[in-house]
Design a protein around this motif. Structure first.
Motif, PDB file in Angstrom:
ATOM      1  N   THR A  81       0.865  -1.191   0.000  1.00  0.00           N
ATOM      2  CA  THR A  81       0.000   0.000   0.000  1.00  0.00           C
ATOM      3  C   THR A  81       0.894   1.230   0.000  1.00  0.00           C
ATOM      4  N   HIS A  83       0.887   5.351  -0.044  1.00  0.00           N
ATOM      5  CA  HIS A  83       0.168   6.619   0.082  1.00  0.00           C
ATOM      6  C   HIS A  83       1.058   7.660  -0.590  1.00  0.00           C
ATOM      7  N   TYR A  84       0.641   8.079  -1.769  1.00  0.00           N
ATOM      8  CA  TYR A  84       1.485   8.968  -2.575  1.00  0.00           C
ATOM      9  C   TYR A  84       0.986  10.411  -2.508  1.00  0.00           C
ATOM     10  N   PHE A  85       1.907  11.343  -2.385  1.00  0.00           N
ATOM     11  CA  PHE A  85       1.545  12.765  -2.365  1.00  0.00           C
ATOM     12  C   PHE A  85       2.561  13.547  -3.192  1.00  0.00           C
ATOM     13  N   THR A  91       6.673  13.450   5.385  1.00  0.00           N
ATOM     14  CA  THR A  91       6.110  12.093   5.229  1.00  0.00           C
ATOM     15  C   THR A  91       6.009  11.406   6.596  1.00  0.00           C
ATOM     16  N   THR A  94       2.718  12.477   8.276  1.00  0.00           N
ATOM     17  CA  THR A  94       1.549  11.830   7.658  1.00  0.00           C
ATOM     18  C   THR A  94       1.513  10.344   8.005  1.00  0.00           C
ATOM     19  N   ALA A  95       2.669   9.694   7.959  1.00  0.00           N
ATOM     20  CA  ALA A  95       2.714   8.264   8.285  1.00  0.00           C
ATOM     21  C   ALA A  95       2.285   8.040   9.742  1.00  0.00           C
ATOM     22  N   LEU A  98      -1.435   8.272   9.859  1.00  0.00           N
ATOM     23  CA  LEU A  98      -2.051   7.084   9.255  1.00  0.00           C
ATOM     24  C   LEU A  98      -1.915   5.877  10.182  1.00  0.00           C
ATOM     25  N   ALA A 103      -3.230   2.196   9.984  1.00  0.00           N
ATOM     26  CA  ALA A 103      -2.493   1.726   8.796  1.00  0.00           C
ATOM     27  C   ALA A 103      -1.633   0.519   9.172  1.00  0.00           C
ATOM     28  N   ASP A 107       2.978  -0.360   5.168  1.00  0.00           N
ATOM     29  CA  ASP A 107       2.401   0.743   4.392  1.00  0.00           C
ATOM     30  C   ASP A 107       3.468   1.828   4.231  1.00  0.00           C
ATOM     31  N   VAL A 109       4.533   5.795   2.887  1.00  0.00           N
ATOM     32  CA  VAL A 109       4.133   7.158   2.525  1.00  0.00           C
ATOM     33  C   VAL A 109       5.286   7.765   1.722  1.00  0.00           C
TER      34      VAL A 109
END
Ligand code: BTN
Length: 338
Positions: A81, A83-85, A91, A94-95, A98, A103, A107, A109
């Motif tokens: 998985t 999570h692309y931005f 990062t 955000t991780a 998540l 998450a 996973d 990021v």
């Protein structure tokens, strides 16, 4: 949709795939396909279009989108998985969010650029867009809290291994987890842990690798101590190919660590760091220690013998190595470290 279109085009490459077949297989109109093809072109994809034959993928940009990265991955569970931005503040932040929301382990990021990339000890991490690698992996290891820093050491070994495999050049590690080439930093790691008493909820493993940034584009204070793989190799690096290599090394290293414990990691870490016996200056929590590095203990802490003969255990901080001075340079009486 973009991912599906690219998958079909790649399967048919180097031949054309008709708009008719694509619209049937994706169950959308031909006009919708054409609209997405235009969108993909604006992202940098070179897609040839012919009224008779359909579409053909000529070249893909070096983006880190799931559509570009996933077909290359050779991992079993890491990065399944993504999570692309295009841009994030960090990062790691955000991780962390998540992971708080559930998450799973593995996973990933990824961001093309960061506006507030974070380094160790509250520093900033220079993160210009579309040039380097900024990623964070969510891990949920069932290990005692005091072993968490071994995960950073494992990641330092994996990152330097990926650089070596990719470039043929041998980077070194500076305690605890700076990756150096030509004595300059090419990659850094920021490990963040959420835990209760002794149970780890998750670890966020943040990795930044300078791949294609030019040294002269770096801020002045960064320029002095940093390099990039492009600078070292003398050629532009494919970010997605490097990412593939890095994730494979990370999955291998983490699996080995969970199966065989820290010693398996520390052995390679010591070979790359060669810190034993070096004269060092360590800054840790506002205190500066000067002495000889004895090595790292089973938890990755630095053991130091100070000039006063005291043995110290350092868990976090910055290390500088003493620069050897020419014996005839009598005027330089102060120690120099870098
Ligand atoms: C260091 O100071 O050496 C650590 C640098 C870590 C940078 C990476 S880039 C991806 C991840 N997100 C962040 O904000 N920091 C880490």
């Amino acid at each position: 949709m973009d991912e599906k279109i690219l998958k079909l085009l790649r399967e048919r490459s180097p031949d054309f795939l008709s708009g008719e077949e694509m619209s049937q297989r994706l169950k959308v109109s031909r006009a919708a396909i054409w609209k997405r093809v235009r969108g993909l072109r604006s992202l940098g994809y070179e897609i040839e279009a012919s009224t008779r034959s359909g579409y053909r993928l000529v070249r893909s940009p070096d983006l880190l989108t799931p559509a570009e990265v996933k077909p290359l991955l050779k991992t079993k569970w890491l990065g399944k998985t993504i999570h692309y931005f295009e841009s994030l503040d960090s990062t790691n932040s955000t991780a962390y969010q998540l992971a708080m929301e559930g998450a799973r382990e593995g996973d990933l990021v990824i961001a093309e650029g960061q506006t507030r990339g974070r380094g160790r000890l509250g520093r900033e991490w220079f993160s210009p867009p579309f040039l380097n690698l900024y990623l964070s992996v969510i891990l949920r290891p069932k290990i005692p809290l005091q072993q968490a820093s071994l995960i950073t050491l494992m990641a330092a070994v994996a990152t330097s291994g990926a650089i070596e495999r990719f470039s043929g050049l041998r980077p070194s590690i500076k305690w605890p987890n700076d990756i150096l080439m030509s004595s300059r930093k090419v990659a850094g790691l920021l490990n963040e842990v959420r835990s209760e008493t002794d149970r780890i909820h998750f670890v966020i493993l943040g990795i930044g690798v300078n791949l294609n940034v030019d040294r002269r584009e770096m801020p002045h204070e960064v320029q002095k101590m940093a390099t990039s793989l492009k600078e070292e190799m003398g050629q532009t690096v494919s970010r997605k190919a490097f990412l593939q290599s890095l994730l494979s090394e990370l999955e291998k290293g983490y699996t080995l660590f969970l199966k065989e414990g820290g010693e398996a990691i520390l052995k390679t870490w010591r070979e790359r760091a060669r810190i034993e016996g070096k004269e060092v200056r360590v800054t840790s929590f506002g205190e500066t220690l000067v002495g000889r590095a004895v090595g790292v203990d089973p938890y990755g802490a630095l053991i130091l013998k100070t000039r006063g003969g005291e043995r110290k255990r350092v868990v976090a901080g910055d290390v500088q190595y003493r620069i050897k001075q020419a014996p005839n340079n009598k005027r330089q009486i102060r120690d120099k470290f870098q």
